[in-house]
Design a protein around this motif. Structure first.
Motif, PDB file in Angstrom:
ATOM      1  N   ILE A 199       2.385  -4.091  -8.091  1.00 22.19           N
ATOM      2  CA  ILE A 199       1.147  -3.733  -7.401  1.00 22.19           C
ATOM      3  C   ILE A 199      -0.040  -4.502  -7.983  1.00 22.19           C
ATOM      4  O   ILE A 199      -0.946  -4.901  -7.252  1.00 22.19           O
ATOM      5  N   LYS A 209      -4.838  -3.378   0.186  1.00 24.99           N
ATOM      6  CA  LYS A 209      -5.137  -3.065   1.586  1.00 24.99           C
ATOM      7  C   LYS A 209      -4.319  -3.990   2.487  1.00 24.99           C
ATOM      8  O   LYS A 209      -3.627  -4.876   2.011  1.00 24.99           O
ATOM      9  N   ARG A 222       0.826  -1.192   0.000  1.00 27.13           N
ATOM     10  CA  ARG A 222       0.000   0.000   0.000  1.00 27.13           C
ATOM     11  C   ARG A 222       0.868   1.253   0.000  1.00 27.13           C
ATOM     12  O   ARG A 222       0.594   2.232  -0.670  1.00 27.13           O
ATOM     13  N   LYS A 233      -0.194   7.969  -5.996  1.00 23.01           N
ATOM     14  CA  LYS A 233      -0.791   9.165  -5.397  1.00 23.01           C
ATOM     15  C   LYS A 233       0.219  10.300  -5.335  1.00 23.01           C
ATOM     16  O   LYS A 233      -0.038  11.398  -5.783  1.00 23.01           O
ATOM     17  N   LYS A 271      -5.859  -1.232  -8.429  1.00 20.66           N
ATOM     18  CA  LYS A 271      -6.492  -0.746  -7.204  1.00 20.66           C
ATOM     19  C   LYS A 271      -5.489  -0.750  -6.063  1.00 20.66           C
ATOM     20  O   LYS A 271      -4.486  -1.451  -6.106  1.00 20.66           O
ATOM     21  N   GLU A 272      -5.797  -0.002  -5.049  1.00 24.17           N
ATOM     22  CA  GLU A 272      -4.863   0.077  -3.941  1.00 24.17           C
ATOM     23  C   GLU A 272      -4.924  -1.198  -3.094  1.00 24.17           C
ATOM     24  O   GLU A 272      -6.002  -1.612  -2.668  1.00 24.17           O
ATOM     25  N   PHE A 312       2.131   1.723  -3.374  1.00 20.89           N
ATOM     26  CA  PHE A 312       1.052   2.229  -4.222  1.00 20.89           C
ATOM     27  C   PHE A 312       0.895   3.740  -4.047  1.00 20.89           C
ATOM     28  O   PHE A 312       0.814   4.488  -5.015  1.00 20.89           O
ATOM     29  N   ASP A 313       0.880   4.164  -2.781  1.00 20.49           N
ATOM     30  CA  ASP A 313       0.721   5.600  -2.521  1.00 20.49           C
ATOM     31  C   ASP A 313       1.843   6.395  -3.164  1.00 20.49           C
ATOM     32  O   ASP A 313       1.625   7.436  -3.766  1.00 20.49           O
TER      33      ASP A 313
END
Ligand code: NAG
Ligand code: NAG
Ligand code: NAG
Ligand code: NAG
Ligand code: NAG
Ligand code: NAG
Ligand code: NAG
Ligand code: NAG
Ligand code: NAG
Ligand code: NAG
Ligand code: NAG
Ligand code: NAG
Length: 796
Positions: free
Chosen positions: A756, A789, A715, A723, A786-787, A718-719
């Motif tokens: 990812i 979790k 995660r 992001k 998708k992120e 991913f960020d």
């Protein structure tokens, strides 16, 4: 302006100052240098002296020549890259001439043209030159337009008909630069046609796709793409250190799937122990045809179709296509009766995939092969009086996945208190390991019963020939100098280095706590030994004597990946399953650069895809982690320990499960109630990918970077990537400063984004391993995932 000036200046300098030494070294032949006779012993050199062109005597005949291009600066056997395709043999009286109309021609003593067709036309000033790339040029004619069996870097492969690559023995064709063909029968294809090989070992394909060799980016290499006489298409690379050609990519992994390897009625089998990797054997009821060791003939001809029966050949497929008819039937007996009803039906293949796929073989049995990768059995029609028993038996019951586990666990209560949550995480993991152990034990028991039944009908005498070599204990004792050179201790047993009498260096793994009798061990080992891939450690043989269970592997010199990724001080103590690693070497390992990391990722992905897709899902690895990725010469990755899980003794299954699916690499479905599928391997691979990029263990806390409670590597990655758009933040600090965004962004970006995708919480959302390899290659576009979790806390 100044640049133009500089260029023209340099250019004129070149023109005005032809190097006298070069002109003496026969780098170009003008019309005064012709005729050129085979007996003259003249050669034309490329300016860089990499290539030479000229007449070559055929070793077996004193009056028979070819006109060829070969590597000049390589010692040892001559590697030709091109030969003139003449319509008659070149003998001593032939000559290469330039006609008074400026045509280059190879003529025989009577003046008849042997070559080329169409004519090579120049002008009175044209010279014959050999370019640095290995391209022979005269006027507008160039040898690069007429490839034979080899493509050189920068040579464009035309998809045009008639210019296809052809193996030297003329048996195999690379049609339209995308299909491998034997006698009009296709045995391999790729979606996007090849266009050219570049200098770095990359094949550019149509639609912008690329394919990358395992030594991609390695500088100062000679490379070539060759369609070999065995029908395989390979990329070779020559490094002056190694001093020999090395295969860095090949199209076909299982040589037996190449059509034409064996003749009619024969069945091709891989042979790991032999220098010749394939052998042709006859099915029961057949014998070798006289004068042709590769073909078989039936012993009792099928005169009366009503008086026939079927023999079952497990894992055998006949893949001749023009004489096959695919039927979709409800069940096995329908398939059988369709064959019985047709007097020309020689047998049928039936696939145990629940879809009832049934293939009748009409008139001919072509391109048969045995491979554990076929889920099917072949039913061969023989006369009722035939007494041969089928010796292709026994393995159907092994067709299960290696990790058929369902773990049922209550999800932890949704706690907001972080301390409690951490305790829950730890307990969950612990419980998961225990429970999966118990389930393993139970699953194993069920399987054990099958094993026992199988063992009854599966005497050693019926085992297929051509498996791995069986060593005696004494041989291995001698090879390892009485097991003196311990190089690793792993979950499966101790590993010793040794050398066989034929000087092959081997890693000898003495297995601990192995179950079952000789026959079962043999069967498993045979299957492992048949997995051939550049990126899998090769199993060469075994020993089953006096209760010993020993496997003999190729020796992989550079140790395992974790040693390179995680500097020793940071290796966490909880995960000490170290294998095949030189003990007591204090020399620090070199830091892997970005290109090597990328190649490792790609190699591992391809090997897992091979295990999953070509060898069936029963070879789920279930324990992909840096410790199980060994590095060979040039850091070519090789996966170890695949298939071994099945050899374990049942009492060990509990601890096994702990070794299996090592914490941190375990997919969520190990903890949740979902079944284990190949996607569990995809998840583990995703973790390894992130570690390749970041150089840290995925479960190592990032100290100041993150609050421990929420730390979940995927995660976080991913960020950073999607992001914050700061890929640089996750790069390995050891080589961050070598990161050049122009050169490496693409590779690293693909690795992280692919990772990812692999780390998606839901197995269905993860790509298949074959797709993963394509994503890494850049053959398919990578969309935004998708992120991920924290899987064990958030319900999916
Ligand atoms: C070309 O070079 C080779 C080796 O360098 C030499 O043996 C040969 O005689 C030369 N031929 C001519 C025509 O210069
Ligand atoms: C020939 O190869 C050797 C190494 O194999 C290399 O050192 C040498 O520079 C090469 N010579 C030329 C002319 O390329
Ligand atoms: C050259 O070819 C022969 C026969 O094809 C082979 O035995 C020999 O090992 C080869 N030598 C090298 C250096 O590759
Ligand atoms: C070219 O050679 C051919 C025979 O080889 C001859 O018939 C013809 O006249 C020649 N042409 C010229 C322009 O010399
Ligand atoms: C080879 O082919 C060319 C062109 O098709 C023809 O002119 C020539 O006569 C042929 N030579 C022989 C020896 O068959
Ligand atoms: C050949 O070279 C000469 C001198 O460089 C030039 O004058 C002539 O036009 C050239 N001929 C052709 C056909 O290119
Ligand atoms: C291939 O082409 C590139 C660019 O056109 C060039 O830089 C390179 O030197 C060529 N490679 C060879 C082996 O000639
Ligand atoms: C190339 O040959 C194949 C069969 O040999 C044929 O189907 C195809 O149409 C040909 N393509 C071209 C461009 O001629
Ligand atoms: C090629 O196929 C044809 C018919 O399709 C067959 O007659 C011939 O024997 C085959 N040749 C070889 C070498 O298999
Ligand atoms: C077939 O194999 C035998 C022994 O393996 C050998 O002696 C014989 O020469 C081979 N025949 C052919 C045609 O290859
Ligand atoms: C058998 O070979 C054919 C042709 O290569 C292939 O389409 C088929 O899927 C194979 N069957 C199995 C069970 O692998
Ligand atoms: C099966 O037996 C035949 C002789 O009956 C033999 O030729 C063949 O090699 C055997 N096949 C295997 C797989 O052992």
């Amino acid at each position: 302006m100044s640049l133009l000036f500089l260029i023209s200046f340099l250019f004129s300098l070149l023109l005005l100052n032809p190097s006298p030494s070069l002109s003496q070294q026969n780098h170009s032949f003008s019309s005064s240098d012709f005729p050129w006779l085979p007996t003259q012993n003249r050669i034309l050199l490329s300016p860089n002296r990499d290539f030479a062109a000229g007449f070559m005597q055929i070793p077996s005949s004193s009056n028979h020549y070819t006109f060829s291009i070969w590597y000049y600066n390589i010692s040892g056997n001559r590697t030709t890259v091109w030969s003139a395709k003449t319509n008659s043999t070149i003998d001593r009286t032939s000559s290469l001439v330039i006609s008074n109309t400026s045509e280059l021609r190879l003529i025989n003593s009577a003046g008849g043209t042997l070559w080329p067709e169409p004519a090579a036309i120049g002008n009175p000033n044209s010279t014959l030159v050999l370019k640095d790339e290995g391209n022979l040029v005269y006027g507008t004619w160039q040898s690069f337009d007429y490839p034979t069996d080899t493509i050189l870097p920068n040579q464009t492969l035309k998809a045009k008909n008639g210019t296809a690559m052809q193996s030297k023995n003329d048996k195999f064709i690379f049609q339209n630069s995308k299909i491998l063909v034997f006698n009009s029968s296709e045995y391999w294809n790729i979606d996007n046609a090849f266009q050219k090989l570049d200098e770095n070992g990359r094949v550019l394909q149509d639609n912008g796709a690329t394919l990358v060799s395992s030594d991609f980016g390695e500088p100062n290499r000679l490379r070539r793409l060759t369609l070999d006489n065995d029908g395989n298409l390979r990329i070779y690379s020559f490094g002056s250190e190694a001093g020999e050609w090395e295969v860095v990519w090949q199209a076909v992994q299982e040589m037996c799937t190449v059509h034409g390897t064996c003749g009619p009625n024969a069945i091709c089998m891989n042979d790991a122990s032999n220098s010749d990797p394939t052998s042709c054997v006859c099915p029961p009821g057949f014998r070798k045809r006289a004068n042709d060791n590769n073909s078989c003939e039936i012993k009792i001809p099928l005169r009366n179709p009503g008086n026939t029966k079927f023999l079952q050949l497990d894992y055998v497929n006949f893949s001749g296509s023009s004489d096959q008819s695919n039927l979709n039937v409800k069940n096995f007996s329908m398939c059988q009766s369709r064959c019985l009803a047709n007097p020309n039906c020689l047998g049928f293949g039936f696939k145990y995939d629940g879809k009832g796929s049934c293939v009748l073989q009409i008139d001919r049995l072509l391109y048969g092969y045995w491979s554990p990768g076929t889920e099917s059995a072949f039913f061969l029609r023989v006369d009722k009086s035939e007494t041969d028993r089928s010796n292709f038996t026994g393995m159907t019951s092994l067709l299960e996945t290696t990790c058929p586990v369902n773990i049922r666990l209550p999800l932890p209560p949704d706690e907001s208190n972080t301390t409690t949550r951490n305790i829950v995480i730890i307990c969950t993991l612990f419980a998961a390991e225990l429970i999966s152990g118990v389930l393993f034990f139970w699953a194993f028991l069920k399987k054990y019963i099958k094993y026992r039944d199988m063992a009854r009908t599966f005497g050693l005498e019926f085992l297929p020939a051509g498996g791995p070599k069986r060593f005696t204990f004494a041989e291995l004792k001698a090879a390892t100098n009485d097991f003196s050179n311990l190089i690793g201790k792993g979950g499966f047993g101790d590993v010793y280095k040794g050398e066989l009498t034929d000087h092959r260096v081997v890693a000898v793994k003495c297995l601990k706590n192995v179950t079952g009798g000789d026959a079962e061990f043999w069967a498993e080992v045979t299957i492992i030994a048949r997995m051939h891939h550049l990126n899998l450690v090769r199993l060469w043989g075994f020993c089953a004597e006096k209760g010993q269970r020993i496997l003999v592997y190729e020796y992989v010199p550079n140790g395992s990946l974790d040693k390179y990724l995680f500097p020793a001080s940071r290796v966490p103590s909880l995960d000490k399953e170290v294998e095949m690693d030189p003990i007591g070497t204090d020399v620090p390992n070199p830091i892997l650069d970005w290109n090597i990391r990328y190649r490792i990722a790609l190699g591992v992905a391809r090997a897992i895809a091979y295990l999953h897709e070509e060898c069936l899902e029963w070879v789920l690895h279930c324990d992909i982690k840096p410790e199980n990725i060994l590095l060979g010469d040039d850091f070519c990755p090789k996966i170890s320990d695949f298939g071994l899980a099945k050899l374990r003794k049942k009492e060990d299954m509990v601890s096994m499960s702990r070794i299996r699916g090592t914490r941190g690499y375990m997919a969520p479905e190990w903890v949740k109630m979902d079944p284990i599928t190949p996607k569990a391997d995809v998840y583990s691979f995703g973790m390894v990918l992130l570690e390749l990029v970041s150089g840290v263990r995925n479960f190592e806390m990032q100290g100041s970077l993150m609050d421990s409670e929420d730390w979940y590597f995927p995660r976080w990655a991913f960020d950073k990537v999607f992001k914050e758009m700061k890929v640089e933040d996750i790069l390995d600090r050891q080589i961050k400063h070598f990161y050049d965004s122009r050169l490496h962004f693409d590779l690293v970006d693909r690795m992280v984004k692919t990772a990812i995708w692999c780390l998606q919480d839901r197995p269905e959302a993860r790509p298949s391993m074959g797709k993963v390899a394509k994503m890494l290659e850049g053959t398919v576009e990578i969309t935004e995932p998708k992120e991920p979790k924290i899987f064990y806390l958030v319900d999916g």
